[in-house]
Structure formats: C-alpha cells, structure tokens
Design a protein around this motif. Structure first.
Motif, PDB file in Angstrom:
ATOM      1  N   GLN A   1       1.128  -1.165  -0.202  1.00 12.71           N
ATOM      2  CA  GLN A   1      -0.026   0.246   0.267  1.00 12.71           C
ATOM      3  C   GLN A   1       1.039   1.068  -0.127  1.00 12.71           C
ATOM      4  OE1 GLN A   1      -3.431   0.304  -0.843  1.00 12.71           O
ATOM      5  NE2 GLN A   1      -2.547   2.657  -1.150  1.00 12.71           N
ATOM      6  N   PRO A   2       2.084   1.165   1.034  1.00 15.85           N
ATOM      7  CA  PRO A   2       3.115   2.715   0.357  1.00 15.85           C
ATOM      8  C   PRO A   2       3.223   2.755  -0.589  1.00 15.85           C
ATOM      9  CG  PRO A   2       2.978   1.622   2.388  1.00 15.85           C
ATOM     10  CD  PRO A   2       1.497   0.353   2.199  1.00 15.85           C
ATOM     11  N   VAL A   3       3.951   1.062  -1.226  1.00 13.07           N
ATOM     12  CA  VAL A   3       4.403   1.427  -2.680  1.00 13.07           C
ATOM     13  C   VAL A   3       3.741   2.448  -3.861  1.00 13.07           C
ATOM     14  CG1 VAL A   3       5.405  -0.118  -4.096  1.00 13.07           C
ATOM     15  CG2 VAL A   3       5.719  -0.248  -1.773  1.00 13.07           C
ATOM     16  N   VAL A   4       2.261   1.894  -3.433  1.00 17.09           N
ATOM     17  CA  VAL A   4       0.685   1.976  -4.803  1.00 17.09           C
ATOM     18  C   VAL A   4       1.034   3.463  -4.035  1.00 17.09           C
ATOM     19  CG1 VAL A   4      -1.438   2.325  -5.031  1.00 17.09           C
ATOM     20  CG2 VAL A   4       0.147  -0.049  -4.478  1.00 17.09           C
ATOM     21  N   GLU A   5       0.729   4.256  -2.770  1.00 20.94           N
ATOM     22  CA  GLU A   5       0.850   5.328  -2.328  1.00 20.94           C
ATOM     23  C   GLU A   5       2.387   6.300  -3.189  1.00 20.94           C
ATOM     24  OE1 GLU A   5       0.444   5.916   1.700  1.00 20.94           O
ATOM     25  OE2 GLU A   5      -1.533   4.793   1.597  1.00 20.94           O
TER      26      GLU A   5
ATOM     27  N   ALA B   1       2.968  -8.222  -5.846  1.00 21.10           N
ATOM     28  CA  ALA B   1       3.451  -8.335  -6.560  1.00 21.10           C
ATOM     29  C   ALA B   1       4.406  -7.527  -7.900  1.00 21.10           C
ATOM     30  CB  ALA B   1       2.181  -9.221  -7.889  1.00 21.10           C
ATOM     31  N   ILE B   2       3.387  -6.587  -7.482  1.00 18.97           N
ATOM     32  CA  ILE B   2       4.248  -4.859  -8.312  1.00 18.97           C
ATOM     33  C   ILE B   2       4.917  -4.985  -7.874  1.00 18.97           C
ATOM     34  CG2 ILE B   2       1.476  -4.226  -7.747  1.00 18.97           C
ATOM     35  CD1 ILE B   2       2.624  -2.172  -5.417  1.00 18.97           C
ATOM     36  N   ALA B   3       6.120  -5.300  -6.512  1.00 19.55           N
ATOM     37  CA  ALA B   3       7.713  -5.112  -7.182  1.00 19.55           C
ATOM     38  C   ALA B   3       8.288  -5.519  -7.975  1.00 19.55           C
ATOM     39  CB  ALA B   3       8.170  -6.570  -5.595  1.00 19.55           C
ATOM     40  N   LEU B   4       7.775  -7.003  -8.783  1.00 17.19           N
ATOM     41  CA  LEU B   4       8.235  -7.234  -9.844  1.00 17.19           C
ATOM     42  C   LEU B   4       7.751  -6.364 -11.332  1.00 17.19           C
ATOM     43  CD1 LEU B   4       9.121 -10.454  -9.108  1.00 17.19           C
ATOM     44  CD2 LEU B   4      10.438  -9.027  -8.801  1.00 17.19           C
ATOM     45  N   GLY B   5       6.782  -5.423 -10.875  1.00 17.67           N
ATOM     46  CA  GLY B   5       6.364  -4.486 -12.154  1.00 17.67           C
ATOM     47  C   GLY B   5       5.102  -4.847 -13.215  1.00 17.67           C
ATOM     48  N   THR B   6       3.875  -5.745 -12.275  1.00 18.96           N
ATOM     49  CA  THR B   6       2.373  -6.379 -12.893  1.00 18.96           C
ATOM     50  C   THR B   6       2.174  -5.251 -13.517  1.00 18.96           C
ATOM     51  OG1 THR B   6       1.603  -6.228 -10.837  1.00 18.96           O
ATOM     52  CG2 THR B   6       2.787  -8.456 -11.453  1.00 18.96           C
TER      53      THR B   6
ATOM     54  N   SER C   1      -2.798   5.284 -13.483  1.00 20.96           N
ATOM     55  CA  SER C   1      -3.014   4.245 -14.097  1.00 20.96           C
ATOM     56  C   SER C   1      -3.507   3.426 -12.681  1.00 20.96           C
ATOM     57  CB  SER C   1      -2.219   3.780 -14.578  1.00 20.96           C
ATOM     58  OG  SER C   1      -1.646   3.696 -15.908  1.00 20.96           O
ATOM     59  N   GLU C   2      -4.099   1.831 -13.006  1.00 21.40           N
ATOM     60  CA  GLU C   2      -4.604   1.223 -11.808  1.00 21.40           C
ATOM     61  C   GLU C   2      -3.275  -0.038 -11.113  1.00 21.40           C
ATOM     62  OE1 GLU C   2      -7.817  -2.217 -10.125  1.00 21.40           O
ATOM     63  OE2 GLU C   2      -7.970  -1.842 -12.964  1.00 21.40           O
ATOM     64  N   ILE C   3      -3.245   0.670  -9.799  1.00 19.25           N
ATOM     65  CA  ILE C   3      -2.108  -0.266  -9.154  1.00 19.25           C
ATOM     66  C   ILE C   3      -2.873  -1.318  -8.301  1.00 19.25           C
ATOM     67  CG2 ILE C   3       0.425  -0.670  -7.883  1.00 19.25           C
ATOM     68  CD1 ILE C   3       1.076   2.718  -9.918  1.00 19.25           C
TER      69      ILE C   3
END
Length: 785
Positions: free
Chosen positions: A553-557, A573-578, A566-568
């Motif tokens: 959540q802090p990474v998304v923020e 798994a977003i750490a690897l760029g999904t 864009s939607e994240i």
C-alpha cells in the motif's frame, strides 16, 4: 451663280454640325452608361458586393499552427485550407520581383486598373496578354470566384465587379499589403494554400529562404496551379517551361541579368516535396494528442471569442505554442527508425513459418490464435464501419476472407515504406500484429516541458499512441518506486546488504490470498548484495524483501504521488512490475527523482494565441513535493549503478564489444560511448513481451517501451527480448544525437548532491565487484497469487 454656291455651302455646314452633336451625345451617353454600370455594380445592383468591413477583414479560413519551443512549425490543423498568412516583410525580394515582372509590371503606377493594359487587351482581343492587375486578381480570389466563361453576360458583370473591388482594395490597402494578400490567398495545390504552405510543401523551407528559381516556379503557378503543378511525376516539363517564362520576364524588366536567366533556365526544379497532412510529417502522434487537448480547450465555456462563439481549431488561425523541441523530436524519430527495422528483422527471422507455425504468436494453440484474431476482428475499425452499414456478423466475417487491394507498411532497407499488395483483411490483421511497436517520451524534469513524443513508428499505419494511450506491464522499471519507498520509510542506504535467498510472503499478509515466492532469473540465490548492486542486477528476491518490509500500500501511494494514475493493485507482486502503466506516466514519475523530489506535471502547451496575437491561454505550472531531496538523490544514485554495473552498462560501450557480439546486426554499429553520469533502469516482463528503458541525466528524462500489440507475440529468449536489447538502443541513439547538437545543452554533469546528505552512498568498501547480469534481471511475474 455665285449666290447659289454660297447657299449650298451653308447647308453642308449645318449637316456636319448635326453629326458632331450626335457624336457627343453618343460619346457622353456611353461614358454615362459606363459610369452608371459601375455605379450599379458598386451599389450591388448587379450582384452582391463586399462592404468596407469585409474589405478590411476578408473571410478566409486559416489553419491553426503548431509551433515548437525552437520556433519551428510542427504541423497545422485545417479542413480544406492549409493557410497561414505572412506579412510582406517575410517575402523575399526575388519572389516579389517575379510576381511584378510576370503578372503586373505597372503594379506601382495604377490605382487598380491598368488602362494601357486594358486598351491593349481590347485592341488585340487578349492575344498579346491579359489586362488583369494583381489587385484585380486578388479581388477575384477574395470575392468573385471562378469566372463564368459559358455565359458572356455573367462574365462581363463579373469583370465589372472585379474592377470596382480592385479600386476599393487599392484605397483600403497599400501596394505591399495587396501583394502579400495575393500570395497568402492563392491555392498552389497539394494543400499548399498560400505562399507559406506552398514554400514548405514544394521546397521544405520558409518563403524568406526561397531562391530565384524557386520563386519563379511558384509565381509561374499563378497561371494555373493545376496545370503547372510541380508535384513529382505530374507535369515536370510544363512546370519547368513555365518557370523559364517567368525567368525571362524577370530578365526583360531587369530584375535579373540575361546571364543569370540563361544559367537558371538550364537548372532542374530541385523539389523537396514535403506534403503537409495530419498523418505525415514530424511529431504526428503528439499532434494527434494536441488535437484532443485543443478540442477540450475549445469546449470550455471560459474560452470563447468576444462574440461568444467557440473557437474553431480548423479555420480560426490559432497559434499553439508547444514545449516540443523540433530538433530533439527529429532525433527521437531517427533513433526509432534506426533501431526498430533491425530489431524487427531479427523478430521476423525467429518467426518464419518453418520456425513458428503460429507466427507471430508463441505459447498459443491454434484455437487460441483463432480466438485472438476473432476478438481483434470485432474490435477493429472495419467491423465498426460495416456494422454501422447494417451488415450482419456473418457478412462481415465473410468480408475478412475476401482478397482486397491495399497499401501496407513495410520496413525496406531500414526505411519506413509502403507497398501495394492484395491481401485478405484477416491476413493483414495478422501481418500488422507481427510488428514490434514503440513509445518514447523525453521531458525536462525541472520544468515539466515535454521535449519529444514518439507514439509509434508510422502514424498512417499504427495510429494507437503508445506514449499516452497505451499502458503496458512495466517490469523492473517499477522497482525504483519500491526502493524509494523503503529508503523514505526505513532510511536505508544503497550500501545496506541483503541476502539473495528466496523469500516467501505468507498468505493473507497484505491481503495476499496465497503464499508468494519470487525467483531470480539467473537461478542464483547464494551470497549477499548491497541495494545498489541488487538494483543494478535487478535481483527479484531483494526487491521482494523490501516489499515485505514496507508493504504494497505505501508503494502504491508513492506511485500515486509520483503522478501515476493507472490502476495498481496493492499486492506484493507489484514489486516486480505487474502493473500496466503508460510511458507518459513513467517519464513524469522518474522526473521527480531527477528534480530533487519535486513532481512537475508534464507540460505540452505553453500558450495559445488567436490570429491577431492575442494570448488566449497561458499554462500554469503544477508541481508538488513528493520526496525529500535526500531520498530522491539516493534513489538516483542507486539507478546510476544500473548504467555502471548493470544491464545499462552497454551504454558505455565504444563499438562492437562483448555485448554487441551477442546480438549480431541488431546491436552492431551502436557505439554509444556515453561516459557522463546516467541514472536508469531496464525492464523486461514475463515471456519477453515488453522491453523498457528509463534513462536520466540531470536535465532530461526519457522513457522507451518496445513490444508487440499482443503479448503473445514476443521473442523466444531473453537474448533479444529484454529491455536492454529492445528499448535501450533507442535511448542511446537519441542521447548521442542530442549530445552531438551542442545548441541543446543537454547535461553531461553530475546529479546535484544535497548539502545535508546523511545517508551513506559510498559503498566502495562493501562492493564485491561490478555485477553485469546479461539477462537484465528479467522479472518472474506471478499473476496467479
């Protein structure tokens, strides 16, 4: 006898007087009739005539002009009239001389009608030239239109109206203004409305730069711009002959010497035909984006004309001043056109029918390919048009199987070209899906000014803009957002050491329904790395460890603060760029790091003026503090390691080295040899479907994406299918060109270090040596968590 003789003489005298009287009656009556006719014409009895308001402001459609930051015309918006008027002072003397010598040698001596020329035309019935002055021809162009040659009465009335308007024009305007108006109003063909468009289209230059023979050719077109059209292969002999007539007239009236005339008449036309259309020229994708921007601007009730009407982008002659630099834009397009045909050649080589029966798709069954094509067919423009015509699904599907003549895109000898062919529409769909595409944007991080925008390879054939419209998985280029969040929250240093060992994020942690374990592309999990080396080699397990520490959540923020809309999904798994993110958003986000933690919203338009130069819009910068200067600098320092010891290190190469030898003709001949400080990050998504490179120097941030329309079309292996091979070369070629142009002043210096830097960035003691991961640290993106 003498008396009779005297009486007869008086009689004869009386008879002569009667003839004289009738002569004067007829003569004066004729003059009065002519005057009456002219008065009737002037009063509008013979047909509508322009009043003085219309004479002062003739109604002509003016194209809106797109102007670059370096004061070059990028393109225009227009429907029928591609007209941008210029003043007399912008006309070269030789162009004016050619016009006077050919069309109206007594232009400065009459008041609209050339009496001598008119008398000559009547006496010789036009066999020794017409009598129309420039003022008359302008009157016809502005208010009369095409002469009605089939109706003598109408033709005479039109001629009388032309004379009256010519006299009025002479009273309203100076001789020089009339010349400028005539050049501006004339249609030279091929969207060459007015002398400025004609000069750019036929010779690729501004009117002030025209030489004598070029001026003569354009003036020669006044006789008949359709017959004497210089467009290649239309009428080159006739155009040249007509040009030579103009040159002869210039010599006749001493504007040039006989020697100059003889020399110039022997030369070729030397055209530089540069058509101006919405689908051709420079910055086509940016111009299409700008069209949407301007339409939204015109819809806003705050942006209205004094009379309350909306501005018309196509007819009101607006001037749109943009941040695009025409030089950098050209360098960006050149870089794309240099790299993409080479990359495409290797892709085609790997997807011959012998090597891949489902080409260009991999990892799909025949049934899956058929479904993909069927879905694409229903989303296409052809389906939409035929559906609108009332065709049934069955009829439309049948039309896709019917061979059709068409022009298709093709790389030929490294150049973007077109070929005529006969192909089924369904086959043309598959053909176009086999092309790798690209998106590229370059921005000044300190101002937010976008300097270059390349949404694809060829707007005519690939109209989907991969800068702003397209959003694709970003892979490892997302990792700096994770690192920045960790540095911001945990005050980590680039020198902090982490193990490469696998890590599993437990089920239900951060809302993850199942355990999530990452893999390193090289299969190496032993030992430890500093954060700097980990980002350089794109070590997935260490990025996952950081994600485990800070949470998604802090990474998304953080991404949101960096301008990404864009939607994240807030999952590990977003750490690897999904996430699917556009080039536009990524460049703006990275620019925040280069701009000491301050986000600047990208700026494309600085101001808008009306045709009179009145400012209608002035941009207001939008910026916000996202990161401390220290955190931003440390993140940049981490990314500098990518170009020193990671896959970005090939930017330092000087020619055919161990990197280039891997890629045969794709990489050979790219001696970047960039030795200045560069921060960047490569990115490669699962199955090599998307390749990214984000590169930064202190005053320029540029992002490049390369991939196919469908993710199922991709390289077989990481050798060619990584960001360092697909996207990085475009960045390197572009930057080399920018550095070669010293007028651009692109930085070669260090990123500015904060005066109060407390985080340790000197990792010399902890480095185990440079790490070069040839596989680019390709991400193992698991979507089934």
């Amino acid at each position: 006898m003498a008396k009779k003789k005297t009486t007869k003489s008086k009689s004869e005298t009386l008879d002569f007087s009667k003839y004289v009287r009738w002569f004067w009656i007829v003569f004066l009556g004729g003059i009065l009739a002519v005057v009456l006719v002219f008065l009737l014409a002037s009063w509008g009895v013979l047909g509508e005539m322009p009043d003085y308001t219309r004479l002062e402001n003739p109604e002509t459609n003016l194209a809106s002009e797109i102007i670059s930051s370096d004061d070059q015309t990028l393109g225009k918006f227009y429907f029928d009239d591609n007209r941008t008027p210029i003043g007399y002072e912008d006309l070269p003397k030789n162009l004016v001389d050619a016009l006077i010598a050919t069309e109206d040698v007594r232009h400065y001596d009459h008041s609209g009608i050339d009496g001598r020329g008119t008398l000559r035309a009547f006496v010789f019935l036009g066999s020794k030239g017409g009598a129309s002055t420039i003022s008359q021809q302008l009157a016809r162009q502005l208010f009369i239109g095409v002469r009605d040659k089939d109706n003598t009465t109408n033709a005479i009335i039109q001629k009388i109206q032309e004379w009256v308007i010519a006299i009025r024009l002479e009273r309203q305007y100076t001789k020089e203004e009339i010349i400028a108006m005539y050049f501006n109003i004339y249609d030279f063909g091929n969207n060459g409305d007015g002398i400025r468009s004609a000069s750019r289209i036929y010779f690729g230059k501004e009117p002030r730069d025209l030489d004598v023979k070029e001026s003569a050719m354009l003036v020669g077109m006044f006789k008949n711009s359709s017959l004497y059209n210089p467009r290649p292969h239309k009428n080159p002999v006739g155009v040249r002959n007509r040009r030579n007539v103009v040159l002869a007239q210039m010599a006749k009236y001493d504007y040039i010497t006989e020697t100059e005339k003889d020399s110039l008449q022997k030369t070729e036309l030397d055209l530089n035909y540069s058509p101006e259309s919405h689908r051709e020229g420079i910055a086509t994708y940016f111009r299409e984006y700008l069209r949407g921007f301007m339409k939204d601007w015109a819809k806003d009730d705050k942006n209205r004309k004094p009379d309350g009407d909306k501005y018309d982008l196509y007819t009101d002659g607006l001037k749109i001043f943009t941040t695009i630099d025409s030089r950098m834009q050209q360098y960006a397009e050149n870089a794309v056109n240099q790299h993409m045909p080479r990359l495409q050649a290797e892709f085609d080589n790997q997807n011959t029918p012998e090597r891949n029966k489902t080409a260009p798709f991999l990892d799909l069954s025949t049934a899956e390919v058929n479904k993909l094509m069927s879905d694409g067919m229903r989303r296409g423009e052809r389906w939409r048009i035929l559906k609108k015509q009332g065709k049934s699904d069955k009829e439309i599907e049948a039309s896709f199987q019917k061979p059709t003549e068409m022009r298709v895109f093709k790389w030929i000898d490294g150049d973007a070209s077109e070929i005529d062919t006969i192909m089924k529409p369904i086959d043309s769909m598959r053909y176009y899906k086999s092309f790798l595409r690209t998106g590229m944007m370059s921005m000044d991080p300190q101002t937010g000014h976008v300097k270059a925008w390349v949404g694809g390879m060829n707007y005519r054939h690939f109209q989907y803009d991969m800068v702003n419209q397209g959003a694709r998985q970003v892979g490892s280029t997302f990792k700096p957002f994770v690192y920045a969040t960790a540095i911001d929250q945990l005050q980590l240093s680039p020198c902090d050491i982490f193990p490469r060992a696998p890590i599993t994020i437990e089920a239900n942690k951060f809302g993850n329904p199942e355990p999530w374990t990452t893999k390193n592309s090289d299969g190496n999990y032993s030992g430890e790395q500093t954060l700097k080396d980990a980002l350089a080699s794109s070590t997935n397990t260490i990025t996952a460890r950081l994600m485990n520490e800070v949470g998604p959540q802090p990474v998304v923020e953080m991404a949101r603060k960096l301008g990404i809309t864009s939607e994240i999904l807030p999952v590990p798994a977003i750490a690897l760029g999904t996430a699917d993110i556009s080039v536009y958003e990524m460049v703006a986000a990275y620019s925040t790091f280069a701009n000491k933690g301050v986000y600047n919203k990208p700026v494309m338009v600085t101001r808008i003026e009306d045709k009179n130069g009145t400012i209608l819009y002035q941009f207001v910068p939008e910026s916000k503090d996202v990161l401390s200067e220290e955190v931003a600098y440390v993140t940049v320092n981490l990314m500098e390691g990518v170009t020193k010891a990671g896959s970005g290190g090939r930017l330092r190469s000087k020619g055919v080295d161990k990197y280039n030898q891997m890629y045969r003709e794709v990489m050979t001949g790219y001696p970047y040899d960039l030795q200045n400080p560069i921060a960047g990050k490569t990115g490669t998504t699962q199955n090599q479907s998307d390749g990214w490179f984000m590169g930064m120097v202190p005053n320029l941030v540029t992002g490049v994406w390369v991939g196919a329309e469908d993710r199922a079309a991709h390289f077989r292996t990481i050798t060619y299918g990584q960001g360092a091979s697909m996207a990085l070369p475009i960045w390197g070629l572009y930057m080399n060109a920018c550095y070669a142009d010293e007028t651009l002043e692109v930085s070669k210096g260090q990123f500015e270090k904060p005066s109060n830097l407390k985080i340790d960035i000197d990792c010399t003691a902890k480095d185990e040596g440079d790490i070069l991961d040839e596989s680019d640290g390709v991400d193992n993106i698991q979507l089934d968590f």
